[in-house]
Structure formats: structure tokens, C-alpha cells
Design a protein around this motif. Structure first.
Motif, PDB file in Angstrom:
ATOM      1  N   UNK A 101       0.827  -1.211   0.000  1.00 47.50           N
ATOM      2  CA  UNK A 101       0.000   0.000   0.000  1.00 47.50           C
ATOM      3  C   UNK A 101       0.862   1.262   0.000  1.00 47.50           C
ATOM      4  N   UNK A 102       1.960   1.235   0.746  1.00 49.46           N
ATOM      5  CA  UNK A 102       2.851   2.396   0.775  1.00 49.46           C
ATOM      6  C   UNK A 102       3.400   2.699  -0.606  1.00 49.46           C
ATOM      7  N   UNK A 103       3.895   1.654  -1.300  1.00 52.31           N
ATOM      8  CA  UNK A 103       4.470   1.898  -2.619  1.00 52.31           C
ATOM      9  C   UNK A 103       3.415   2.279  -3.643  1.00 52.31           C
ATOM     10  N   UNK A 104       2.222   1.722  -3.536  1.00 51.29           N
ATOM     11  CA  UNK A 104       1.144   2.104  -4.451  1.00 51.29           C
ATOM     12  C   UNK A 104       0.747   3.562  -4.239  1.00 51.29           C
ATOM     13  N   UNK A 105       0.582   3.941  -2.979  1.00 51.98           N
ATOM     14  CA  UNK A 105       0.232   5.331  -2.680  1.00 51.98           C
ATOM     15  C   UNK A 105       1.342   6.289  -3.092  1.00 51.98           C
ATOM     16  N   UNK A 106       2.594   5.910  -2.861  1.00 50.20           N
ATOM     17  CA  UNK A 106       3.720   6.760  -3.256  1.00 50.20           C
ATOM     18  C   UNK A 106       3.756   6.944  -4.765  1.00 50.20           C
ATOM     19  N   UNK A 107       3.496   5.861  -5.497  1.00 51.28           N
ATOM     20  CA  UNK A 107       3.489   5.952  -6.959  1.00 51.28           C
ATOM     21  C   UNK A 107       2.371   6.871  -7.441  1.00 51.28           C
ATOM     22  N   UNK A 108       1.196   6.758  -6.829  1.00 47.41           N
ATOM     23  CA  UNK A 108       0.087   7.636  -7.209  1.00 47.41           C
ATOM     24  C   UNK A 108       0.414   9.094  -6.906  1.00 47.41           C
ATOM     25  N   UNK A 109       1.014   9.347  -5.757  1.00 48.68           N
ATOM     26  CA  UNK A 109       1.375  10.719  -5.393  1.00 48.68           C
ATOM     27  C   UNK A 109       2.424  11.286  -6.340  1.00 48.68           C
ATOM     28  N   UNK A 110       3.427  10.464  -6.690  1.00 49.32           N
ATOM     29  CA  UNK A 110       4.455  10.943  -7.626  1.00 49.32           C
ATOM     30  C   UNK A 110       3.864  11.232  -9.002  1.00 49.32           C
ATOM     31  N   UNK A 111       2.953  10.393  -9.455  1.00 59.35           N
ATOM     32  CA  UNK A 111       2.291  10.637 -10.738  1.00 59.35           C
ATOM     33  C   UNK A 111       1.500  11.933 -10.687  1.00 59.35           C
ATOM     34  N   UNK A 112       0.805  12.156  -9.580  1.00 63.99           N
ATOM     35  CA  UNK A 112       0.046  13.393  -9.405  1.00 63.99           C
ATOM     36  C   UNK A 112       0.965  14.612  -9.410  1.00 63.99           C
TER      37      UNK A 112
END
Length: 151
Positions: free
Chosen positions: A62-73
């Protein structure tokens, strides 16, 4: 010896043997119960450790998924900011600034798609063809080892 004395000796001996047998069976059963509780506690421990490991793995995913979404944003917002600055800069001055590309650089993908031929790292003597050479293994050394058979 009288028959009565003999019966008393057998009776006392039976009581002693019965007590010893009872103690032996009792100690054996307590050992079995302690082994069962130890194995049950190990199984519970292993199961709880596996569950804890699974929970931590879910948290990490979940941490890496959320981090990836935040970086994309953040990358999208940065692209919008560059485009806004480029359009506003063109309104303020006569200098033209290119807007940020909407897709990632294609130059990097072209550079990574270039492939190299395989390298020959095989051990070889001086001026001997390597394993990647077209003539490797085509010499007729085996003719001397095998005699010709005729019928």
C-alpha cells in the motif's frame, strides 16, 4: 514358609509393582501432553508470524502504491505548472519558451532500445576462436578419437 506369609509377600510386591507402573504411566502421559502443548504453541507462533508478515507486506504494498500515485500526481501538476509558466511568459515577453511535453521523453526509449551483440567472455588461448565465433566447434578433432567401423 506358610501360605499366609507367601500371600502377604505377593500382596506387598503387587502393591509396589502397581505403584511403580502407575508412576511410569503418569510420567509418560505428562511428557506426551507437554510435547503436544509445545507443538501447538509452535504452530500458533508460526501461524501468527506468517499472519504478521502478510500484514506487513500489505502495508508495504500500500505504501508503494500510494507513493506511486502521489508521484504521478506531482508530475502531472509540475507539467501543468510548466505549461502555465510558458504561456504566461509568452504573454509577458517576446521570448518563446517551449511548453513541457505531455509525454515522457522518447529519446530515452530510443537509446535503451539499442542492443549490443553478445560479448564473448569464454576462456581461450591466444588467437583461438571464441564460443561466439561462427567457426567454433566445427574442427574435426573427433575423427582421430573414433576409429572407423566397417561391416
Amino acid at each position: 514358609m506358610n501360605l499366609e506369609e507367601f500371600n502377604i509377600i505377593i500382596f506387598i510386591t503387587g502393591i509396589i509393582v502397581g505403584c511403580v507402573a502407575t508412576l511410569a504411566v503418569k510420567s509418560f502421559s505428562t511428557k506426551q501432553q507437554s510435547k503436544q502443548t509445545a507443538s501447538n504453541s509452535n504452530i500458533i507462533t508460526i501461524k501468527s508470524l506468517q499472519q504478521e508478515l502478510d500484514n506487513k507486506q500489505v502495508i508495504i504494498d500500500n505504501f508503494f502504491t500510494d507513493s506511486n500515485e502521489q508521484l504521478t500526481f506531482v508530475e502531472k501538476r509540475l507539467t501543468e505548472l510548466r505549461n502555465c509558466l510558458a504561456s504566461n511568459a509568452s504573454q509577458l515577453s517576446s521570448v518563446t519558451i517551449e511548453a513541457a511535453p505531455s509525454t515522457p521523453n522518447t529519446n530515452n526509449t530510443e537509446e535503451t532500445s539499442i542492443t549490443e551483440p553478445p560479448r564473448d567472455y569464454a576462456l581461450k588461448k591466444d588467437k583461438e576462436p571464441g564460443m561466439l565465433s561462427e567457426s567454433f566447434g566445427l574442427d574435426d578433432r573427433n575423427l582421430d578419437l573414433e576409429p572407423k567401423r566397417t561391416i
